[in-house]
Scaffold this motif. Sequence first.
Motif, PDB file in Angstrom:
ATOM      1  N   SER A  56      20.446 -12.726  26.481  1.00 14.99           N
ATOM      2  CA  SER A  56      21.355 -13.441  27.456  1.00 14.99           C
ATOM      3  C   SER A  56      20.799 -13.971  28.796  1.00 14.99           C
ATOM      4  N   PHE A  57      19.878 -13.016  29.289  1.00 16.51           N
ATOM      5  CA  PHE A  57      19.159 -13.072  30.529  1.00 16.51           C
ATOM      6  C   PHE A  57      18.414 -14.217  30.385  1.00 16.51           C
ATOM      7  N   LEU A  58      17.740 -14.759  29.407  1.00 14.89           N
ATOM      8  CA  LEU A  58      17.004 -15.993  28.964  1.00 14.89           C
ATOM      9  C   LEU A  58      17.989 -17.021  29.110  1.00 14.89           C
ATOM     10  N   LEU A  59      18.968 -17.017  28.480  1.00 17.66           N
ATOM     11  CA  LEU A  59      19.988 -18.103  28.405  1.00 17.66           C
ATOM     12  C   LEU A  59      20.688 -18.490  29.751  1.00 17.66           C
ATOM     13  N   ILE A  60      20.905 -17.289  30.690  1.00 15.11           N
ATOM     14  CA  ILE A  60      21.185 -17.550  32.058  1.00 15.11           C
ATOM     15  C   ILE A  60      20.199 -18.253  32.639  1.00 15.11           C
ATOM     16  N   LYS A  61      18.817 -18.089  32.548  1.00 17.07           N
ATOM     17  CA  LYS A  61      17.840 -18.707  33.358  1.00 17.07           C
ATOM     18  C   LYS A  61      17.790 -20.157  32.812  1.00 17.07           C
ATOM     19  N   VAL A  62      17.712 -20.431  31.628  1.00 18.38           N
ATOM     20  CA  VAL A  62      17.735 -21.788  31.156  1.00 18.38           C
ATOM     21  C   VAL A  62      19.112 -22.485  31.597  1.00 18.38           C
ATOM     22  N   GLY A  63      20.284 -22.044  31.498  1.00 23.70           N
ATOM     23  CA  GLY A  63      21.433 -22.528  31.947  1.00 23.70           C
ATOM     24  C   GLY A  63      21.318 -23.089  33.522  1.00 23.70           C
ATOM     25  N   THR A  64      20.805 -22.207  34.292  1.00 19.77           N
ATOM     26  CA  THR A  64      20.722 -22.523  35.731  1.00 19.77           C
ATOM     27  C   THR A  64      19.754 -23.375  36.109  1.00 19.77           C
ATOM     28  N   GLN A  65      18.915 -23.840  35.240  1.00 21.84           N
ATOM     29  CA  GLN A  65      17.905 -25.025  35.350  1.00 21.84           C
ATOM     30  C   GLN A  65      18.471 -26.321  35.569  1.00 21.84           C
ATOM     31  N   ALA A  66      19.735 -26.244  34.954  1.00 24.01           N
ATOM     32  CA  ALA A  66      20.497 -27.675  35.134  1.00 24.01           C
ATOM     33  C   ALA A  66      21.980 -27.700  35.763  1.00 24.01           C
ATOM     34  N   TYR A  67      22.499 -26.675  35.667  1.00 19.25           N
ATOM     35  CA  TYR A  67      23.720 -26.360  36.161  1.00 19.25           C
ATOM     36  C   TYR A  67      23.941 -25.395  37.301  1.00 19.25           C
ATOM     37  N   SER A 118      28.779 -13.999  37.711  1.00 17.52           N
ATOM     38  CA  SER A 118      28.332 -15.009  38.649  1.00 17.52           C
ATOM     39  C   SER A 118      27.081 -14.414  39.334  1.00 17.52           C
ATOM     40  N   LEU A 119      27.035 -13.054  39.854  1.00 16.76           N
ATOM     41  CA  LEU A 119      25.976 -12.629  40.551  1.00 16.76           C
ATOM     42  C   LEU A 119      24.639 -12.554  39.647  1.00 16.76           C
ATOM     43  N   PHE A 120      24.875 -12.348  38.469  1.00 17.66           N
ATOM     44  CA  PHE A 120      23.346 -12.447  37.516  1.00 17.66           C
ATOM     45  C   PHE A 120      23.138 -13.982  37.562  1.00 17.66           C
ATOM     46  N   ALA A 121      23.923 -14.838  37.279  1.00 18.42           N
ATOM     47  CA  ALA A 121      23.610 -16.355  37.295  1.00 18.42           C
ATOM     48  C   ALA A 121      23.107 -16.829  38.796  1.00 18.42           C
ATOM     49  N   TYR A 122      23.487 -16.309  39.697  1.00 16.12           N
ATOM     50  CA  TYR A 122      22.896 -16.892  41.045  1.00 16.12           C
ATOM     51  C   TYR A 122      21.653 -15.715  41.355  1.00 16.12           C
ATOM     52  N   ALA A 123      21.386 -14.602  40.793  1.00 17.50           N
ATOM     53  CA  ALA A 123      20.422 -13.688  41.235  1.00 17.50           C
ATOM     54  C   ALA A 123      19.019 -14.603  40.266  1.00 17.50           C
ATOM     55  N   GLU A 124      19.375 -15.009  39.160  1.00 13.56           N
ATOM     56  CA  GLU A 124      18.081 -15.559  38.311  1.00 13.56           C
ATOM     57  C   GLU A 124      17.695 -17.156  38.823  1.00 13.56           C
ATOM     58  N   LEU A 125      18.398 -17.657  40.011  1.00 16.40           N
ATOM     59  CA  LEU A 125      17.886 -18.622  40.616  1.00 16.40           C
ATOM     60  C   LEU A 125      16.471 -18.344  41.481  1.00 16.40           C
ATOM     61  N   GLY A 187      16.779 -10.964  48.029  1.00 11.48           N
ATOM     62  CA  GLY A 187      18.508 -11.252  47.954  1.00 11.48           C
ATOM     63  C   GLY A 187      18.696 -11.406  46.555  1.00 11.48           C
ATOM     64  N   GLY A 188      17.840 -11.953  45.629  1.00 15.38           N
ATOM     65  CA  GLY A 188      18.126 -12.110  44.149  1.00 15.38           C
ATOM     66  C   GLY A 188      18.218 -10.542  43.580  1.00 15.38           C
ATOM     67  N   THR A 189      17.524 -10.038  43.975  1.00 17.70           N
ATOM     68  CA  THR A 189      17.211  -8.605  43.495  1.00 17.70           C
ATOM     69  C   THR A 189      18.504  -7.822  43.623  1.00 17.70           C
ATOM     70  N   VAL A 190      18.961  -7.763  44.849  1.00 17.33           N
ATOM     71  CA  VAL A 190      20.391  -7.095  45.375  1.00 17.33           C
ATOM     72  C   VAL A 190      21.349  -7.551  44.903  1.00 17.33           C
ATOM     73  N   MET A 191      21.369  -8.952  44.413  1.00 15.31           N
ATOM     74  CA  MET A 191      22.653  -9.675  43.696  1.00 15.31           C
ATOM     75  C   MET A 191      22.776  -9.092  42.143  1.00 15.31           C
ATOM     76  N   ALA A 192      21.512  -8.836  41.612  1.00 12.16           N
ATOM     77  CA  ALA A 192      21.426  -8.392  40.251  1.00 12.16           C
ATOM     78  C   ALA A 192      21.857  -6.912  40.138  1.00 12.16           C
ATOM     79  N   LEU A 193      21.654  -6.082  41.285  1.00 11.61           N
ATOM     80  CA  LEU A 193      21.835  -4.718  41.323  1.00 11.61           C
ATOM     81  C   LEU A 193      23.434  -4.640  41.475  1.00 11.61           C
ATOM     82  N   LEU A 194      23.893  -5.390  42.280  1.00 10.76           N
ATOM     83  CA  LEU A 194      25.540  -5.476  42.641  1.00 10.76           C
ATOM     84  C   LEU A 194      25.912  -5.636  41.334  1.00 10.76           C
ATOM     85  N   ALA A 195      25.597  -6.791  40.690  1.00 13.68           N
ATOM     86  CA  ALA A 195      26.215  -7.223  39.283  1.00 13.68           C
ATOM     87  C   ALA A 195      26.272  -5.833  38.501  1.00 13.68           C
ATOM     88  N   ALA A 196      25.178  -4.969  38.256  1.00 19.23           N
ATOM     89  CA  ALA A 196      25.044  -3.709  37.493  1.00 19.23           C
ATOM     90  C   ALA A 196      26.172  -3.007  37.975  1.00 19.23           C
TER      91      ALA A 196
END
Length: 341
Positions: A56-67, A118-125, A187-196
């Motif tokens: 799922s985390f790979l899919l999020i990364k691929v998805g945020t490359q275009a959206y 949403s937080l994971f999607a923003y974090a993986e930017l 910032g991205g790391t904090v967002m991922a931890l907040l998502a968890a």
Amino acid sequence: MSTMSPASPLRAAPPAIPDTTSSAPVAPDGPPAPVRRPALDWRIRFAVLALIWGFSFLLIKVGTQAYAPFQVTLGRLVFGTAVLAVAMAVKRVGLPRGARTWGHLTVAAFFLNALPFSLFAYAELTIPSTLAGICNATSPLWGMALSVVAFSEDRPTRRRVAGLGLGFIGVLTVLGVWQGFSGLDLGGTVMALLAALSYPVGWIYLRRTLAGSGGSALSMTGAQLLLGTVQLAVVTPLFTTVPGSFPVVPLLAVVALGALGTGLAMLVQYGLVAEIGPTTAQMVTYFVPVIATVAGVTLLGEHLSWNTPVGALVVLAGAALTQSRARGGSRSRRGSTARQA
């Protein structure tokens, strides 16, 4: 996702803190109804679930490359809800009734779906998918700490406190704190931890409000995802614009993230919990960061320093300790803890 999480993502709850990825709502307490044993062995379904949530985390990364991240999350919820809607139609299960139930599920949808997804999607930017998957594994650590505050019966044992401390050391190791966080985006790391962190907040809220409410687990899960979809449908147009194009690969990634990583994963986990119990079913959590790391390194070419896998193992060891308890405790408390689908 799970991304899970989750969730999530994600899910029957184990005796203490629910699974960290599936993000589904609680079902009523009491003995489970008889379940017809599926033709596919539970070990195979267990492995499939781990793969789905791990990727799922790979899919999020691929998805945020275009959206935009909100668009990825909205798509994830739309396709996940569609899968559960089909399952509800096949089983002839309706949506729950009562304003109180819908009100509590609205809050749950925010903490278990809209916010963490949403937080994971923003974090993986800004951070690798491998790090996002490892951050997701800290949910049991957050859950253990929060449950001690929220529930008087969840008294910490020495083993669980040691697990919390060990997990914290693991997080610092992953981040490479002695090297100034190893060049990771803070910032991205904090967002991922907040998502968890958001997952156990949602689980605890549901445990305090809807445990024993008498609703169908599938019905409440479907309603929760529907409410999460509505929340993102309101927010997304305010912060994003309609994409000028729809690249196929990122679009397929979003579809798979929702249909498989959210919708199908919840159904698979629900069946596992009913068949083998929440304690065994939740062990899938510990395979997710491993799979996420392998997928990110091999398929996305993400860099992996020595401290990332070492820290991840320490985090998982700590999380496992926080979920352990004295013999007999699990049985006495299982009846009072909400199950999730």
